[in-house]
Write a protein that holds these residues in place. Sequence first.
Motif, mmCIF file in Angstrom:
data_model
loop_
_atom_site.group_PDB
_atom_site.id
_atom_site.type_symbol
_atom_site.label_atom_id
_atom_site.label_comp_id
_atom_site.label_asym_id
_atom_site.label_seq_id
_atom_site.Cartn_x
_atom_site.Cartn_y
_atom_site.Cartn_z
ATOM 1 N N ASN A 48 -5.768 1.271 -4.968
ATOM 2 C CA ASN A 48 -5.028 1.234 -3.709
ATOM 3 C C ASN A 48 -5.941 0.965 -2.523
ATOM 4 O O ASN A 48 -5.599 0.188 -1.626
ATOM 5 N N GLN A 49 -7.116 1.585 -2.517
ATOM 6 C CA GLN A 49 -8.014 1.436 -1.384
ATOM 7 C C GLN A 49 -8.778 0.122 -1.398
ATOM 8 O O GLN A 49 -9.207 -0.359 -0.335
ATOM 9 N N VAL A 58 -5.517 -3.396 -3.379
ATOM 10 C CA VAL A 58 -4.326 -3.575 -2.544
ATOM 11 C C VAL A 58 -4.723 -3.884 -1.110
ATOM 12 O O VAL A 58 -4.135 -4.747 -0.454
ATOM 13 N N ASN A 59 -5.747 -3.188 -0.608
ATOM 14 C CA ASN A 59 -6.211 -3.418 0.760
ATOM 15 C C ASN A 59 -6.741 -4.828 0.953
ATOM 16 O O ASN A 59 -6.506 -5.474 1.981
ATOM 17 N N HIS A 98 -1.125 -3.471 5.812
ATOM 18 C CA HIS A 98 -2.407 -2.756 5.822
ATOM 19 C C HIS A 98 -3.590 -3.688 5.599
ATOM 20 O O HIS A 98 -4.723 -3.224 5.443
ATOM 21 N N SER A 99 -3.388 -4.981 5.567
ATOM 22 C CA SER A 99 -4.470 -5.901 5.228
ATOM 23 C C SER A 99 -5.606 -5.884 6.232
ATOM 24 O O SER A 99 -6.741 -6.187 5.918
ATOM 25 N N TRP A 120 1.928 1.773 -3.647
ATOM 26 C CA TRP A 120 0.883 2.301 -4.518
ATOM 27 C C TRP A 120 0.481 3.719 -4.139
ATOM 28 O O TRP A 120 0.048 4.500 -5.000
ATOM 29 N N LYS A 129 0.821 -1.207 0.000
ATOM 30 C CA LYS A 129 0.000 0.000 0.000
ATOM 31 C C LYS A 129 0.859 1.264 0.000
ATOM 32 O O LYS A 129 0.478 2.281 -0.597
#
Length: 390
Positions: free
Chosen positions: A375-376, A379-380, A387-388, A336, A333
């Motif tokens: 990204n939000q 990727v999350n 950040h998972s 990105w 994150k």
Amino acid sequence: MNSESMIELSSQSLFVSFIVLLLAILPIGMAVKSKRVWTSRIGIGVTHLAFLMQLLYFFVRWAAIGHAPVSNMYEFMTFFGIMLIGSTLLIFHLYKQIVVLLFSIPISLIIIGYGSVFTSEASPLIPALQSNWLSVHVITVAISSAILSIAFVTSIIYLVSAMDVDKKTRGARGLEFVMYCLVIVVGFIMSSIIFSFTYDEKIIEFENKGGTVERAIYKMPALFVNDGAKLAHEQTSFGWIELTNSIDAQKLNTIFWAFLFGSVIYLVVRIAARKNISQLIKPLTQKVNPLVMDEITYRAVVIGFPLFSLGGLLFAMIWAHLAWGRFWGWDPKEVWALITWLFYAGLLHLRTTKGWEGNRTAWMAIIGFGLIVFNQVFVNLVIAGLHSYA
């Protein structure tokens, strides 16, 4: 009033505001088509009411849980959608372009609807999140993302109004692909609602890449699972396609169903209307001044970019240092966020030095919004990282 009652009040405020925003679309649409003053006043008034109710949700929930409600996907996406409405109202009062509201409200509803499919339960913060810098970082990111989303909305309006969407040009196909992507998010919301009533959730266990047993909850039929996944307590094989444990298979499974449902919805609309979505919304932009939309796009990026620089990079680094003992760690994150920052920096550079205006600025603003969403969301949810949990 106890915390449970306050959380219930905040949830009801958010739900009612969602309905009120839906209702606001009608008078605003009438104002765009007819330019009647009374329809515009009603639409703006109702939108202000909805925004006040959203703020009530936010601050009452904050008081109930004891920290800023931006620590999980439900809270962040909801706040993102709220700030998009607030930013749009500000733009309206500056430029008096009610058509921006007409296009922005559905995007906000999609964002809030997306957030609503995640758990709204207020759980204690994990140690990494117990910092005031988290609130500063995430709130600033949400506000900057909302302002940059205004650039996305006005770019859509610009392209639809300036482009001949009846011709099968590269631009028209690209614009229709953007419409398709928005419908995919609607498909995610619809699939989540439908499966919540028709599918019994399954708990599976698998050995993650660290060698420890991990659990995942499947709320949709399992097509993708992690390598070695078995039903908890039964220890029987589960799922169809096994993936490496560096990928969150449960969330990728959810994304697959979203694409399936969204594609079906898109095809139904196309077949029923015998037009693509860009052609359907074209009449709403007939009275639009493309130069004004281009101006708003640029101004939104000029305001949103420095805020994103603070929230997405500077404040994020301070929080990362407090939480993990380092300012930068090349977490997916973080990478990105840097890519997104560099992209918007490039947009401003090309706009000011190379004269990239109109179509070029619009397409770059749309791609920038895509980076924010990627990204939000992707990727999350899919790529494993620090950040998972969000």
